[in-house]
Design an enzyme around this catalytic site. Sequence first.
Site, PDB file in Angstrom:
ATOM      1  N   GLU A 165      15.479 -51.282  15.983  1.00 42.13           N
ATOM      2  CA  GLU A 165      14.591 -51.005  14.844  1.00 42.13           C
ATOM      3  C   GLU A 165      15.334 -50.537  13.594  1.00 42.13           C
ATOM      4  OE1 GLU A 165      11.496 -48.360  16.049  1.00 42.13           O
ATOM      5  OE2 GLU A 165      10.775 -49.686  17.615  1.00 42.13           O
ATOM      6  N   ASN A 207      17.132 -55.347  18.813  1.00 41.53           N
ATOM      7  CA  ASN A 207      15.732 -55.246  19.233  1.00 41.53           C
ATOM      8  C   ASN A 207      14.884 -54.671  18.100  1.00 41.53           C
ATOM      9  OD1 ASN A 207      13.801 -55.407  21.509  1.00 41.53           O
ATOM     10  ND2 ASN A 207      13.692 -53.184  21.293  1.00 41.53           N
ATOM     11  N   HIS A 244       4.434 -56.130  20.473  1.00 38.28           N
ATOM     12  CA  HIS A 244       3.256 -55.265  20.592  1.00 38.28           C
ATOM     13  C   HIS A 244       2.162 -55.899  19.740  1.00 38.28           C
ATOM     14  CE1 HIS A 244       5.524 -52.112  22.592  1.00 38.28           C
ATOM     15  NE2 HIS A 244       6.430 -52.148  21.632  1.00 38.28           N
ATOM     16  N   GLU A 272       8.976 -55.773  24.980  1.00 36.17           N
ATOM     17  CA  GLU A 272       8.064 -54.640  25.156  1.00 36.17           C
ATOM     18  C   GLU A 272       6.609 -55.099  25.089  1.00 36.17           C
ATOM     19  OE1 GLU A 272       9.010 -51.383  22.515  1.00 36.17           O
ATOM     20  OE2 GLU A 272      11.139 -51.904  22.508  1.00 36.17           O
ATOM     21  N   ASP A 274       2.852 -55.878  25.107  1.00 33.01           N
ATOM     22  CA  ASP A 274       1.516 -55.411  25.476  1.00 33.01           C
ATOM     23  C   ASP A 274       0.543 -55.933  24.424  1.00 33.01           C
ATOM     24  OD1 ASP A 274       2.175 -53.639  23.360  1.00 33.01           O
ATOM     25  OD2 ASP A 274       2.541 -51.972  24.727  1.00 33.01           O
TER      26      ASP A 274
END
Length: 480
Positions: A165, A207, A244, A272, A274
């Site tokens: 990030e 990432n 996400h 990650e 979801d």
Amino acid sequence: MKHPTIGRRRIFAVGSLAVTALAAAVTVTLLAGNAEAASTLGAQAATTGRYFGTAVANGKLGDSTYVSILDREFNMITPENEMKWTSTEPSRGNFTFGAADNIVNHALAHGQRMRGHTTVWHNQLPTWVSSITDANTLRSVMNNHITTEMTHFKGKIYAWDVVNEAFADGSRNHRSSVFQNVLGNGFIEEAFRTARTADPGAKLCYNDYNIEDWNAAKTQGVYSMVQDFKNRGVPIDCVGFQSHFGSGGPPSTFQTTLSNFAALGVDVQLTELDIAQAGTTAYSNTVKACMNVSRCAGITVWGIRDTDSWRTGENALLFDGNGNKKAAYNSVLSALGGGTPVSNPPTTPGSTGQAGALRGVGSGRCLDDPNSSTTNGVQPQIYDCNNQANQRWTFTSGGALQVLGKCLDAYAKGTTAGTKVVLWDCNGGTNQQWRMNSDGTITGVQSGLCLDVSGAGTANGTLVALWTCNGGSNQKWTRS
């Protein structure tokens, strides 16, 4: 996901959805068989050479329901918080790996592989680091942290999120952080170069979140960085897309984004995943985007049950709070059954036609031709990795593993557990053909048995043989 200090993160949706969040190979399938339906997520992903993983919290490894699902469904693990700076170096030079070691040891004992997450991130950073103002001090601290952590886990990690990030939301530029403000734009490159030296066998990833839409400025900023790194030879092997998503699922350009990054010569991974309310179509479309890109190495969901998720009340995962499969589980399982076989070369030479080391996961030592022998019948052993020619194995287009002109051979075409593995003149026989599977095992084409370090030994000179595949770390190998 539960954690003490969290930064702002925007969840991608049709019309933006803002929430607070924590940021969080596949080994090449050397001979790919036809994909067949499988009954679990990891097994189904493996039919095309991919992985399907989850984030794991050390504190939940005592929960029998949680662990049962983990070991049944997932073949890749990412520690949720246990490898982050606050957990691993809370004060300068005081490294604490106990919680992370627990997760790694669980993975090794259950035939699962590991993603390392993360070495350099502006969040979950101890104040003793964030308060540094001298560039030389911070550079030394950053490089020492990367080197110490990656060395501790060397040989046990498939891929590391080296930097996490680093780009600002809605911008092509880096975000403000102690690393950016004190070290400048070059800190990311320095981190990757340090990481390559620390563990040459691990894939190195950048990432980030909100880089899934090809038209977004942040996506373009990361793309330009990766393109520049590849052009200049800066070591970067993969890009992680956190994924996400809001209830609408991925942006319409998601597959385009994955394809364009892959075309730069890096693997792409969903790291990650979801999705709010876990819609079946949203999950299916996300998985299909990966399955349609040959260098999409695998998918990790950020948690197992809805009650394990950091997105409280959004029911964003594949299992409900009681551990029952949700409708989205079946849509994901179905989507994993399609797509193209994965094509993601190892970090360093080791794909078809190239030479590279075969490192035992359980021992950390390399498959070795004793004394560089070229005599028929010599038995390979494990030995300290040294990058010499007698440890550099070439996987040929015919499925052979060659070293110094000799082929790895199941002695006398044996197909029973305990059959010796030797070096022999190459003859193209099926007893000299091998598969390296997505779970890290190497199996003989003729026998179906695994290349096994005898007695799970870890000492120099331990021989290898064929044995019934059992998921043990002495039957797992990585290529570098």
